[in-house]
Design a protein around this motif. Structure first.
Motif, PDB file in Angstrom:
ATOM      1  N   LEU A   1     -76.679  88.989  61.663  1.00 35.89           N
ATOM      2  CA  LEU A   1     -76.969  88.551  63.023  1.00 35.89           C
ATOM      3  C   LEU A   1     -77.540  89.691  63.862  1.00 35.89           C
ATOM      4  O   LEU A   1     -78.494  89.494  64.635  1.00 35.89           O
ATOM      5  N   VAL A   2     -76.967  90.889  63.741  1.00 39.67           N
ATOM      6  CA  VAL A   2     -77.478  92.041  64.494  1.00 39.67           C
ATOM      7  C   VAL A   2     -78.886  92.394  64.037  1.00 39.67           C
ATOM      8  O   VAL A   2     -79.782  92.649  64.856  1.00 39.67           O
ATOM      9  N   ALA A   3     -79.114  92.398  62.715  1.00 45.14           N
ATOM     10  CA  ALA A   3     -80.451  92.703  62.191  1.00 45.14           C
ATOM     11  C   ALA A   3     -81.462  91.644  62.621  1.00 45.14           C
ATOM     12  O   ALA A   3     -82.625  91.967  62.925  1.00 45.14           O
ATOM     13  N   ARG A   4     -81.040  90.379  62.668  1.00 50.58           N
ATOM     14  CA  ARG A   4     -81.954  89.316  63.114  1.00 50.58           C
ATOM     15  C   ARG A   4     -82.339  89.513  64.570  1.00 50.58           C
ATOM     16  O   ARG A   4     -83.520  89.397  64.943  1.00 50.58           O
ATOM     17  N   ALA A   5     -81.350  89.829  65.419  1.00 52.14           N
ATOM     18  CA  ALA A   5     -81.651  90.077  66.831  1.00 52.14           C
ATOM     19  C   ALA A   5     -82.520  91.313  66.986  1.00 52.14           C
ATOM     20  O   ALA A   5     -83.424  91.349  67.843  1.00 52.14           O
ATOM     21  N   ASP A   6     -82.282  92.333  66.178  1.00 49.70           N
ATOM     22  CA  ASP A   6     -83.089  93.545  66.235  1.00 49.70           C
ATOM     23  C   ASP A   6     -84.541  93.260  65.841  1.00 49.70           C
ATOM     24  O   ASP A   6     -85.476  93.873  66.374  1.00 49.70           O
ATOM     25  N   SER A   7     -84.751  92.315  64.920  1.00 48.83           N
ATOM     26  CA  SER A   7     -86.115  91.969  64.513  1.00 48.83           C
ATOM     27  C   SER A   7     -86.891  91.284  65.640  1.00 48.83           C
ATOM     28  O   SER A   7     -88.126  91.271  65.638  1.00 48.83           O
ATOM     29  N   TYR A   8     -86.175  90.710  66.620  1.00 48.05           N
ATOM     30  CA  TYR A   8     -86.810  90.119  67.801  1.00 48.05           C
ATOM     31  C   TYR A   8     -86.937  91.132  68.939  1.00 48.05           C
ATOM     32  O   TYR A   8     -87.336  90.761  70.048  1.00 48.05           O
TER      33      TYR A   8
ATOM     34  N   SER B   1     -82.564  93.776  73.278  1.00 46.40           N
ATOM     35  CA  SER B   1     -81.732  94.919  73.644  1.00 46.40           C
ATOM     36  C   SER B   1     -80.269  94.594  73.370  1.00 46.40           C
ATOM     37  O   SER B   1     -79.830  93.454  73.535  1.00 46.40           O
ATOM     38  N   GLN B   2     -79.510  95.595  72.937  1.00 44.50           N
ATOM     39  CA  GLN B   2     -78.090  95.433  72.631  1.00 44.50           C
ATOM     40  C   GLN B   2     -77.838  94.249  71.694  1.00 44.50           C
ATOM     41  O   GLN B   2     -77.135  93.291  72.042  1.00 44.50           O
TER      42      GLN B   2
ATOM     43  N   ALA C   1     -84.838  79.700  68.172  1.00 43.64           N
ATOM     44  CA  ALA C   1     -84.223  80.681  69.072  1.00 43.64           C
ATOM     45  C   ALA C   1     -84.751  82.080  68.769  1.00 43.64           C
ATOM     46  O   ALA C   1     -84.623  82.570  67.647  1.00 43.64           O
ATOM     47  N   SER C   2     -85.320  82.725  69.795  1.00 44.14           N
ATOM     48  CA  SER C   2     -85.810  84.090  69.631  1.00 44.14           C
ATOM     49  C   SER C   2     -85.516  84.952  70.847  1.00 44.14           C
ATOM     50  O   SER C   2     -85.879  86.122  70.881  1.00 44.14           O
ATOM     51  N   THR C   3     -84.874  84.377  71.863  1.00 45.15           N
ATOM     52  CA  THR C   3     -84.471  85.144  73.041  1.00 45.15           C
ATOM     53  C   THR C   3     -82.958  85.337  73.018  1.00 45.15           C
ATOM     54  O   THR C   3     -82.223  84.618  72.318  1.00 45.15           O
ATOM     55  N   PHE C   4     -82.491  86.278  73.822  1.00 39.15           N
ATOM     56  CA  PHE C   4     -81.058  86.557  73.842  1.00 39.15           C
ATOM     57  C   PHE C   4     -80.273  85.347  74.330  1.00 39.15           C
ATOM     58  O   PHE C   4     -79.228  85.003  73.769  1.00 39.15           O
ATOM     59  N   ILE C   5     -80.772  84.682  75.390  1.00 38.22           N
ATOM     60  CA  ILE C   5     -80.051  83.545  75.968  1.00 38.22           C
ATOM     61  C   ILE C   5     -79.924  82.415  74.947  1.00 38.22           C
ATOM     62  O   ILE C   5     -78.840  81.843  74.754  1.00 38.22           O
ATOM     63  N   SER C   6     -81.016  82.097  74.264  1.00 37.48           N
ATOM     64  CA  SER C   6     -80.979  80.981  73.310  1.00 37.48           C
ATOM     65  C   SER C   6     -80.084  81.305  72.115  1.00 37.48           C
ATOM     66  O   SER C   6     -79.301  80.453  71.667  1.00 37.48           O
TER      67      SER C   6
END
Length: 470
Positions: free
Chosen positions: A301-308, A311-312, A363-368
Protein backbone atom coordinates in the motif's frame (compact mmCIF):
# COMPACT_ATOMS: atom_id res chain seq x y z
CA UNK A 1 8.91 -30.92 41.54
CA UNK A 2 7.12 -31.37 44.83
CA UNK A 3 6.07 -34.84 45.94
CA UNK A 4 2.65 -36.13 45.00
CA UNK A 5 0.04 -36.52 47.75
CA UNK A 6 -1.22 -39.92 48.76
CA UNK A 7 -3.92 -41.18 46.37
CA UNK A 8 -7.48 -41.22 47.64
CA UNK A 9 -10.48 -43.20 46.45
CA UNK A 10 -13.51 -41.45 45.07
CA UNK A 11 -16.91 -42.47 46.51
CA UNK A 12 -18.51 -45.48 44.81
CA UNK A 13 -22.16 -45.78 43.79
CA UNK A 14 -24.07 -48.91 42.80
CA UNK A 15 -26.29 -48.77 39.72
CA UNK A 16 -29.31 -50.88 40.68
CA UNK A 17 -30.35 -51.70 37.08
CA UNK A 18 -27.00 -52.53 35.46
CA UNK A 19 -25.24 -53.98 38.47
CA UNK A 20 -22.25 -51.76 37.72
CA UNK A 21 -20.24 -49.93 40.32
CA UNK A 22 -19.93 -46.22 39.53
CA UNK A 23 -16.47 -44.95 40.46
CA UNK A 24 -16.19 -41.18 40.80
CA UNK A 25 -13.00 -39.76 39.38
CA UNK A 26 -11.95 -36.16 39.18
CA UNK A 27 -10.27 -33.96 36.65
CA UNK A 28 -9.47 -30.26 36.62
CA UNK A 29 -10.87 -27.84 34.06
CA UNK A 30 -10.35 -24.14 33.49
CA UNK A 31 -12.93 -22.00 35.27
CA UNK A 32 -13.06 -18.88 33.06
CA UNK A 33 -13.67 -15.82 35.29
CA UNK A 34 -14.84 -13.72 32.30
CA UNK A 35 -12.82 -10.81 33.66
CA UNK A 36 -10.30 -10.18 36.43
CA UNK A 37 -6.78 -11.14 35.39
CA UNK A 38 -8.25 -12.08 32.02
CA UNK A 39 -8.24 -8.41 31.04
CA UNK A 40 -4.51 -8.26 31.80
CA UNK A 41 -4.05 -11.32 29.59
CA UNK A 42 -6.11 -9.73 26.79
CA UNK A 43 -4.07 -6.49 26.94
CA UNK A 44 -0.81 -8.47 27.03
CA UNK A 45 -1.92 -10.44 23.96
CA UNK A 46 -2.80 -7.08 22.36
CA UNK A 47 0.78 -5.80 22.83
CA UNK A 48 2.31 -9.10 21.66
CA UNK A 49 0.24 -9.12 18.46
CA UNK A 50 1.11 -5.44 17.92
CA UNK A 51 4.85 -6.14 18.09
CA UNK A 52 4.79 -9.47 16.23
CA UNK A 53 2.19 -9.86 13.47
CA UNK A 54 1.50 -6.11 13.51
CA UNK A 55 5.18 -5.30 13.05
CA UNK A 56 5.55 -7.87 10.27
CA UNK A 57 2.65 -6.44 8.30
CA UNK A 58 3.87 -2.84 8.85
CA UNK A 59 7.01 -3.56 6.84
CA UNK A 60 5.85 -1.35 3.93
CA UNK A 61 8.13 1.67 4.61
CA UNK A 62 11.15 -0.66 4.58
CA UNK A 63 10.18 -2.11 1.17
CA UNK A 64 10.54 1.26 -0.59
CA UNK A 65 13.88 2.02 1.11
CA UNK A 66 15.40 -1.46 0.68
CA UNK A 67 14.35 -1.55 -2.96
CA UNK A 68 16.35 1.60 -3.56
CA UNK A 69 19.30 0.61 -1.34
CA UNK A 70 19.88 -2.89 -2.75
CA UNK A 71 18.65 -2.09 -6.29
CA UNK A 72 16.61 -5.30 -6.52
CA UNK A 73 13.17 -6.03 -7.99
CA UNK A 74 10.00 -5.72 -5.97
CA UNK A 75 9.52 -9.49 -5.82
CA UNK A 76 12.96 -10.04 -4.19
CA UNK A 77 12.32 -7.37 -1.55
CA UNK A 78 8.75 -8.57 -1.03
CA UNK A 79 10.16 -12.04 -0.39
CA UNK A 80 11.73 -10.71 2.83
CA UNK A 81 8.25 -10.26 4.25
CA UNK A 82 6.93 -13.38 2.54
CA UNK A 83 9.53 -15.68 4.10
CA UNK A 84 9.09 -13.98 7.48
CA UNK A 85 5.33 -14.54 7.36
CA UNK A 86 5.78 -18.17 6.32
CA UNK A 87 8.29 -18.88 9.08
CA UNK A 88 6.22 -17.02 11.67
CA UNK A 89 2.94 -18.72 10.88
CA UNK A 90 4.32 -22.18 10.07
CA UNK A 91 6.11 -22.21 13.42
CA UNK A 92 2.66 -22.36 15.03
CA UNK A 93 2.38 -26.18 15.25
CA UNK A 94 5.95 -26.41 16.58
CA UNK A 95 5.21 -23.66 19.10
CA UNK A 96 2.14 -25.60 20.24
CA UNK A 97 4.27 -28.67 20.92
CA UNK A 98 6.82 -26.57 22.81
CA UNK A 99 4.02 -24.98 24.83
CA UNK A 100 3.00 -28.45 25.95
CA UNK A 101 6.47 -29.34 27.09
CA UNK A 102 7.70 -26.09 28.55
CA UNK A 103 4.57 -23.95 29.23
CA UNK A 104 3.50 -21.05 27.03
CA UNK A 105 4.76 -18.37 29.41
CA UNK A 106 8.36 -19.55 29.04
CA UNK A 107 8.04 -20.07 25.29
CA UNK A 108 6.63 -16.57 24.80
CA UNK A 109 9.45 -14.97 26.79
CA UNK A 110 12.10 -16.84 24.81
CA UNK A 111 10.33 -16.09 21.53
CA UNK A 112 10.42 -12.36 22.24
CA UNK A 113 14.17 -12.50 22.87
CA UNK A 114 14.78 -14.44 19.63
CA UNK A 115 12.69 -12.02 17.57
CA UNK A 116 14.50 -9.04 19.06
CA UNK A 117 17.86 -10.62 18.24
CA UNK A 118 16.80 -11.19 14.63
CA UNK A 119 15.85 -7.54 14.19
CA UNK A 120 19.09 -6.34 15.76
CA UNK A 121 21.14 -8.53 13.43
CA UNK A 122 19.17 -7.22 10.44
CA UNK A 123 20.79 -3.83 10.96
CA UNK A 124 24.12 -5.42 9.96
CA UNK A 125 22.86 -6.71 6.59
CA UNK A 126 24.88 -5.85 3.48
CA UNK A 127 23.01 -8.14 1.06
CA UNK A 128 19.36 -9.05 0.65
CA UNK A 129 19.98 -12.67 1.60
CA UNK A 130 21.35 -11.46 4.97
CA UNK A 131 17.86 -10.12 5.68
CA UNK A 132 16.38 -13.45 4.60
CA UNK A 133 18.46 -15.10 7.34
CA UNK A 134 18.17 -12.53 10.14
CA UNK A 135 14.76 -10.89 9.73
CA UNK A 136 12.84 -13.54 7.81
CA UNK A 137 14.11 -16.74 9.45
CA UNK A 138 15.48 -15.84 12.91
CA UNK A 139 12.98 -13.06 13.54
CA UNK A 140 10.19 -15.19 12.07
CA UNK A 141 10.97 -18.06 14.44
CA UNK A 142 10.76 -15.70 17.40
CA UNK A 143 7.47 -14.22 16.22
CA UNK A 144 6.11 -17.70 15.53
CA UNK A 145 6.81 -18.86 19.08
CA UNK A 146 4.70 -16.05 20.55
CA UNK A 147 1.88 -15.94 18.01
CA UNK A 148 -0.13 -19.09 18.87
CA UNK A 149 -0.23 -18.44 22.66
CA UNK A 150 -1.23 -14.80 22.12
CA UNK A 151 -4.05 -15.85 19.77
CA UNK A 152 -5.47 -18.69 21.90
CA UNK A 153 -4.66 -18.02 25.55
CA UNK A 154 -7.46 -15.46 25.95
CA UNK A 155 -9.99 -18.26 25.31
CA UNK A 156 -9.02 -19.82 28.66
CA UNK A 157 -10.12 -16.73 30.61
CA UNK A 158 -13.36 -15.86 28.81
CA UNK A 159 -16.57 -17.60 27.79
CA UNK A 160 -19.49 -15.17 27.58
CA UNK A 161 -17.28 -12.17 26.80
CA UNK A 162 -14.85 -14.05 24.59
CA UNK A 163 -15.67 -12.19 21.35
CA UNK A 164 -15.08 -8.84 23.08
CA UNK A 165 -11.85 -9.93 24.78
CA UNK A 166 -10.61 -11.53 21.59
CA UNK A 167 -11.35 -8.29 19.73
CA UNK A 168 -9.25 -6.36 22.27
CA UNK A 169 -6.33 -8.75 21.77
CA UNK A 170 -6.52 -8.68 17.97
CA UNK A 171 -6.79 -4.88 17.97
CA UNK A 172 -3.04 -4.93 18.56
CA UNK A 173 -2.44 -5.66 14.88
CA UNK A 174 -4.51 -2.66 13.80
CA UNK A 175 -2.86 -0.38 16.36
CA UNK A 176 0.46 -1.45 14.84
CA UNK A 177 -0.78 -0.28 11.41
CA UNK A 178 -1.63 3.11 12.99
CA UNK A 179 1.58 3.64 14.94
CA UNK A 180 4.42 1.66 13.40
CA UNK A 181 4.49 2.78 9.71
CA UNK A 182 4.88 6.50 10.61
CA UNK A 183 7.45 5.59 13.25
CA UNK A 184 9.41 3.41 10.83
CA UNK A 185 9.20 6.02 8.06
CA UNK A 186 10.39 8.77 10.42
CA UNK A 187 13.29 6.65 11.67
CA UNK A 188 14.31 5.74 8.12
CA UNK A 189 14.27 9.38 6.99
CA UNK A 190 15.93 10.94 10.05
CA UNK A 191 18.44 8.15 10.71
CA UNK A 192 18.51 5.22 8.24
CA UNK A 193 16.95 1.79 7.80
CA UNK A 194 19.70 0.10 9.84
CA UNK A 195 18.99 2.18 12.95
CA UNK A 196 15.26 1.69 12.37
CA UNK A 197 15.81 -2.07 12.69
CA UNK A 198 17.73 -1.53 15.94
CA UNK A 199 14.92 0.53 17.46
CA UNK A 200 12.37 -2.08 16.35
CA UNK A 201 14.50 -4.78 17.98
CA UNK A 202 14.48 -2.92 21.29
CA UNK A 203 10.71 -2.48 21.15
CA UNK A 204 10.26 -6.20 20.44
CA UNK A 205 11.69 -7.07 23.86
CA UNK A 206 8.36 -5.90 25.33
CA UNK A 207 6.93 -9.18 24.01
CA UNK A 208 8.88 -11.05 26.68
CA UNK A 209 7.58 -8.74 29.41
CA UNK A 210 3.97 -9.28 28.32
CA UNK A 211 4.50 -13.03 27.95
CA UNK A 212 5.54 -13.22 31.60
CA UNK A 213 1.97 -12.14 32.51
CA UNK A 214 0.42 -15.29 30.99
CA UNK A 215 -0.45 -17.11 34.20
CA UNK A 216 -2.94 -20.01 34.27
CA UNK A 217 -6.61 -19.22 34.99
CA UNK A 218 -8.52 -20.55 38.01
CA UNK A 219 -9.43 -24.22 37.81
CA UNK A 220 -12.37 -26.25 39.06
CA UNK A 221 -12.58 -29.92 40.02
CA UNK A 222 -15.06 -31.86 37.90
CA UNK A 223 -16.30 -35.31 38.90
CA UNK A 224 -16.31 -38.04 36.25
CA UNK A 225 -18.52 -41.05 36.83
CA UNK A 226 -17.02 -44.14 35.18
CA UNK A 227 -19.03 -47.42 35.22
CA UNK A 228 -16.86 -50.47 35.90
CA UNK A 229 -17.95 -54.08 36.59
CA UNK A 230 -18.29 -54.99 40.27
CA UNK A 231 -15.24 -56.42 42.06
CA UNK A 232 -12.83 -54.87 39.59
CA UNK A 233 -9.98 -52.63 40.56
CA UNK A 234 -11.08 -49.06 41.00
CA UNK A 235 -8.86 -46.39 39.47
CA UNK A 236 -8.10 -43.81 42.13
CA UNK A 237 -8.13 -40.07 41.53
CA UNK A 238 -5.00 -38.09 42.37
CA UNK A 239 -4.41 -34.38 42.84
CA UNK A 240 -1.13 -33.18 41.37
CA UNK A 241 0.38 -30.36 43.37
CA UNK A 242 3.52 -28.41 42.64
CA UNK A 243 5.34 -27.78 39.40
CA UNK A 244 4.27 -30.86 37.41
CA UNK A 245 5.11 -30.92 33.72
CA UNK A 246 2.49 -31.98 31.15
CA UNK A 247 4.47 -35.09 30.21
CA UNK A 248 4.63 -36.26 33.82
CA UNK A 249 0.93 -35.60 34.24
CA UNK A 250 -0.02 -37.55 31.15
CA UNK A 251 1.78 -40.63 32.46
CA UNK A 252 -0.61 -40.87 35.39
CA UNK A 253 -3.41 -42.89 33.80
CA UNK A 254 -6.92 -42.44 35.08
CA UNK A 255 -6.07 -39.63 37.41
CA UNK A 256 -7.57 -36.21 37.75
CA UNK A 257 -4.66 -34.01 36.86
CA UNK A 258 -4.08 -30.49 37.98
CA UNK A 259 -1.05 -29.00 36.32
CA UNK A 260 0.32 -25.53 36.90
CA UNK A 261 1.45 -25.30 33.29
CA UNK A 262 -0.40 -22.42 31.64
CA UNK A 263 -1.16 -24.29 28.41
CA UNK A 264 -3.48 -27.27 28.06
CA UNK A 265 -2.11 -30.74 27.50
CA UNK A 266 -4.01 -31.35 24.28
CA UNK A 267 -1.54 -29.46 22.09
CA UNK A 268 -0.39 -31.55 19.15
CA UNK A 269 1.58 -30.68 16.07
CA UNK A 270 -1.05 -32.26 13.79
CA UNK A 271 -4.32 -33.62 15.08
CA UNK A 272 -5.65 -36.58 13.02
CA UNK A 273 -9.23 -35.84 14.05
CA UNK A 274 -8.95 -32.31 12.65
CA UNK A 275 -7.50 -33.63 9.40
CA UNK A 276 -10.65 -35.76 8.93
CA UNK A 277 -12.99 -32.81 9.49
CA UNK A 278 -14.00 -31.32 6.09
CA UNK A 279 -15.27 -28.10 7.69
CA UNK A 280 -11.90 -27.55 9.32
CA UNK A 281 -10.07 -28.26 6.06
CA UNK A 282 -12.20 -25.62 4.29
CA UNK A 283 -11.36 -23.20 7.11
CA UNK A 284 -7.66 -23.94 6.64
CA UNK A 285 -8.03 -23.34 2.87
CA UNK A 286 -9.73 -20.05 3.73
CA UNK A 287 -6.65 -19.05 5.76
CA UNK A 288 -4.42 -19.90 2.79
CA UNK A 289 -6.40 -17.70 0.40
CA UNK A 290 -6.53 -14.88 2.94
CA UNK A 291 -2.72 -15.03 3.11
CA UNK A 292 -2.56 -14.72 -0.68
CA UNK A 293 -4.68 -11.55 -0.67
CA UNK A 294 -4.32 -9.88 2.72
CA UNK A 295 -0.57 -9.46 3.13
CA UNK A 296 0.22 -8.02 -0.32
CA UNK A 297 -2.60 -5.50 0.18
CA UNK A 298 -0.94 -4.13 3.31
CA UNK A 299 2.70 -4.55 2.32
CA UNK A 300 2.40 -2.79 -1.03
CA UNK A 301 0.00 0.00 0.00
CA UNK A 302 2.82 2.44 0.84
CA UNK A 303 4.67 1.59 -2.39
CA UNK A 304 1.45 2.02 -4.39
CA UNK A 305 0.85 5.46 -2.87
CA UNK A 306 4.49 6.36 -3.48
CA UNK A 307 4.09 5.44 -7.16
CA UNK A 308 1.36 8.13 -7.36
CA UNK A 309 3.81 10.64 -5.79
CA UNK A 310 1.55 11.14 -2.79
CA UNK A 311 3.04 12.91 0.21
CA UNK A 312 3.30 10.88 3.42
CA UNK A 313 2.21 7.56 1.85
CA UNK A 314 2.52 5.76 5.19
CA UNK A 315 -0.45 7.83 6.40
CA UNK A 316 -2.70 5.56 4.35
CA UNK A 317 -1.76 2.66 6.60
CA UNK A 318 -2.60 4.84 9.60
CA UNK A 319 -6.07 5.53 8.16
CA UNK A 320 -6.52 1.82 7.47
CA UNK A 321 -5.34 0.99 10.98
CA UNK A 322 -7.67 3.48 12.71
CA UNK A 323 -10.70 2.04 10.91
CA UNK A 324 -9.51 -1.49 11.61
CA UNK A 325 -9.33 -0.65 15.33
CA UNK A 326 -12.93 0.59 15.16
CA UNK A 327 -14.01 -2.65 13.51
CA UNK A 328 -12.10 -4.81 15.96
CA UNK A 329 -13.34 -2.94 19.02
CA UNK A 330 -17.02 -2.87 18.00
CA UNK A 331 -17.65 -6.14 16.17
CA UNK A 332 -17.80 -8.05 19.46
CA UNK A 333 -20.96 -6.20 20.48
CA UNK A 334 -22.71 -7.23 17.25
CA UNK A 335 -21.59 -10.84 17.72
CA UNK A 336 -22.51 -11.02 21.41
CA UNK A 337 -25.96 -9.58 20.67
CA UNK A 338 -26.41 -12.07 17.79
CA UNK A 339 -26.97 -9.35 15.18
CA UNK A 340 -24.69 -11.35 12.90
CA UNK A 341 -23.05 -14.71 13.38
CA UNK A 342 -19.26 -15.00 13.57
CA UNK A 343 -19.20 -16.90 10.27
CA UNK A 344 -21.21 -14.15 8.55
CA UNK A 345 -18.84 -11.52 9.93
CA UNK A 346 -15.79 -13.52 8.82
CA UNK A 347 -16.92 -14.31 5.28
CA UNK A 348 -18.73 -11.04 4.70
CA UNK A 349 -15.77 -8.96 5.87
CA UNK A 350 -13.43 -10.83 3.56
CA UNK A 351 -15.74 -10.31 0.57
CA UNK A 352 -16.07 -6.57 1.26
CA UNK A 353 -12.29 -6.19 1.60
CA UNK A 354 -11.84 -8.07 -1.67
CA UNK A 355 -14.36 -5.86 -3.49
CA UNK A 356 -12.52 -2.73 -2.30
CA UNK A 357 -9.30 -4.07 -3.81
CA UNK A 358 -10.92 -5.07 -7.10
CA UNK A 359 -12.57 -1.67 -7.62
CA UNK A 360 -9.71 0.48 -6.30
CA UNK A 361 -8.10 1.05 -9.73
CA UNK A 362 -9.67 4.53 -10.33
CA UNK A 363 -8.23 5.82 -7.04
CA UNK A 364 -5.01 7.80 -7.47
CA UNK A 365 -5.40 10.68 -5.01
CA UNK A 366 -4.89 10.60 -1.26
CA UNK A 367 -8.56 11.34 -0.51
CA UNK A 368 -9.89 8.58 -2.77
CA UNK A 369 -7.40 5.98 -1.54
CA UNK A 370 -7.97 6.96 2.10
CA UNK A 371 -11.75 6.60 1.68
CA UNK A 372 -11.44 3.18 0.03
CA UNK A 373 -8.98 1.76 2.53
CA UNK A 374 -10.94 3.15 5.45
CA UNK A 375 -13.69 0.75 4.30
CA UNK A 376 -11.07 -1.98 3.84
CA UNK A 377 -9.82 -1.36 7.38
CA UNK A 378 -13.33 -1.63 8.84
CA UNK A 379 -13.90 -4.92 6.99
CA UNK A 380 -10.52 -6.24 8.15
CA UNK A 381 -11.30 -5.19 11.71
CA UNK A 382 -14.39 -7.36 11.61
CA UNK A 383 -13.09 -10.50 9.90
CA UNK A 384 -9.56 -10.79 11.27
CA UNK A 385 -10.42 -11.35 14.98
CA UNK A 386 -13.29 -13.67 14.02
CA UNK A 387 -10.94 -16.28 12.54
CA UNK A 388 -10.26 -17.60 16.05
CA UNK A 389 -13.91 -17.31 17.10
CA UNK A 390 -15.14 -19.27 14.07
CA UNK A 391 -12.40 -21.88 14.50
CA UNK A 392 -13.52 -22.33 18.11
CA UNK A 393 -17.13 -22.85 16.97
CA UNK A 394 -16.20 -25.40 14.33
CA UNK A 395 -13.69 -27.51 16.29
CA UNK A 396 -14.34 -26.71 19.97
CA UNK A 397 -12.12 -25.11 22.57
CA UNK A 398 -10.08 -28.28 23.19
CA UNK A 399 -9.05 -28.47 19.54
CA UNK A 400 -8.52 -24.72 19.17
CA UNK A 401 -4.73 -24.48 19.74
CA UNK A 402 -3.76 -27.23 17.25
CA UNK A 403 -6.42 -25.94 14.84
CA UNK A 404 -5.02 -22.39 14.97
CA UNK A 405 -1.49 -23.75 14.66
CA UNK A 406 -2.33 -25.62 11.45
CA UNK A 407 -4.42 -22.76 10.05
CA UNK A 408 -1.55 -20.37 10.71
CA UNK A 409 0.69 -22.74 8.74
CA UNK A 410 -1.72 -22.38 5.79
CA UNK A 411 -1.85 -18.61 6.32
CA UNK A 412 1.95 -18.57 6.29
CA UNK A 413 2.09 -20.44 2.99
CA UNK A 414 -0.26 -17.84 1.54
CA UNK A 415 1.85 -15.12 3.15
CA UNK A 416 4.95 -16.46 1.41
CA UNK A 417 3.35 -16.73 -2.02
CA UNK A 418 1.15 -13.61 -1.85
CA UNK A 419 3.86 -10.89 -1.67
CA UNK A 420 6.03 -12.78 -4.16
CA UNK A 421 3.16 -13.16 -6.67
CA UNK A 422 2.19 -9.52 -6.12
CA UNK A 423 5.77 -8.39 -6.70
CA UNK A 424 6.02 -10.56 -9.82
CA UNK A 425 2.78 -9.06 -11.18
CA UNK A 426 4.11 -5.54 -10.62
CA UNK A 427 7.51 -6.29 -12.17
CA UNK A 428 5.73 -7.82 -15.20
CA UNK A 429 3.03 -5.18 -15.73
CA UNK A 430 4.45 -2.11 -13.95
CA UNK A 431 1.02 -1.54 -12.41
CA UNK A 432 -0.16 -1.93 -8.83
CA UNK A 433 -3.78 -1.97 -10.10
CA UNK A 434 -3.22 -5.51 -11.35
CA UNK A 435 -1.64 -6.49 -8.04
CA UNK A 436 -4.68 -5.28 -6.11
CA UNK A 437 -7.12 -6.94 -8.52
CA UNK A 438 -5.36 -10.24 -7.76
CA UNK A 439 -5.48 -9.56 -4.00
CA UNK A 440 -9.17 -8.76 -4.16
CA UNK A 441 -10.02 -11.92 -6.08
CA UNK A 442 -8.28 -14.05 -3.42
CA UNK A 443 -10.15 -12.38 -0.57
CA UNK A 444 -13.52 -12.70 -2.30
CA UNK A 445 -12.91 -16.39 -2.93
CA UNK A 446 -11.90 -16.89 0.72
CA UNK A 447 -15.12 -15.24 1.91
CA UNK A 448 -17.28 -17.38 -0.37
CA UNK A 449 -15.74 -20.51 1.16
CA UNK A 450 -17.15 -19.50 4.55
CA UNK A 451 -20.46 -18.03 3.39
CA UNK A 452 -21.39 -20.69 0.81
CA UNK A 453 -19.24 -23.84 1.01
CA UNK A 454 -19.10 -24.40 4.78
CA UNK A 455 -22.90 -24.16 5.34
CA UNK A 456 -23.45 -26.68 2.52
CA UNK A 457 -20.99 -29.12 4.08
CA UNK A 458 -22.47 -28.72 7.55
CA UNK A 459 -25.99 -29.20 6.19
CA UNK A 460 -24.91 -32.33 4.33
CA UNK A 461 -23.34 -33.70 7.55
CA UNK A 462 -26.45 -32.90 9.56
CA UNK A 463 -24.77 -30.26 11.74
CA UNK A 464 -26.71 -27.38 13.21
CA UNK A 465 -25.29 -24.00 12.19
CA UNK A 466 -27.12 -22.35 15.07
CA UNK A 467 -25.14 -24.24 17.67
CA UNK A 468 -21.51 -23.71 18.47
CA UNK A 469 -19.07 -26.49 19.18
CA UNK A 470 -18.39 -26.83 22.83
Amino acid sequence: MSSLPKPTNGPDKKDEESGYTITEQFRYEDDPPDGGWGWVVAISAHVILLLSLGSLTSFGPFIVELNSYFNHGTKEIGLISGIALLVTLSTGPIASALNTRYCCRSVTVVGGIIASTGLMLSSLATEVYHLYLSYSILGGIGYGLVLTPSMTFTARYFKKRYALANGIAFTGVAVAWIALPPIFQTLIKTLNWKHAFQVAGGMTLLISVCGALFKPPPQKKVAIETPTPSKTTIVQPMDLEGDVTPNEASNLKGSGNKSTCCCPMFFKVFDPELMRNPVFLILAFNFFNVGLGLFPTILYLVARADSYNLSQPATLLTVLGVCSVIGRATHGFAIDRKIITPAQGLGGGQIIAGLVNVFSFPASTFISMAALYAVWGLANGVFHPLTTVVARQYVGVEKLPPAIGFCNLCLGLGGLLGPFIGGWIFDSTDSYNNVYFYCGAMLIFAGLLIIVVVPCIRKFRGEDDSKDSK
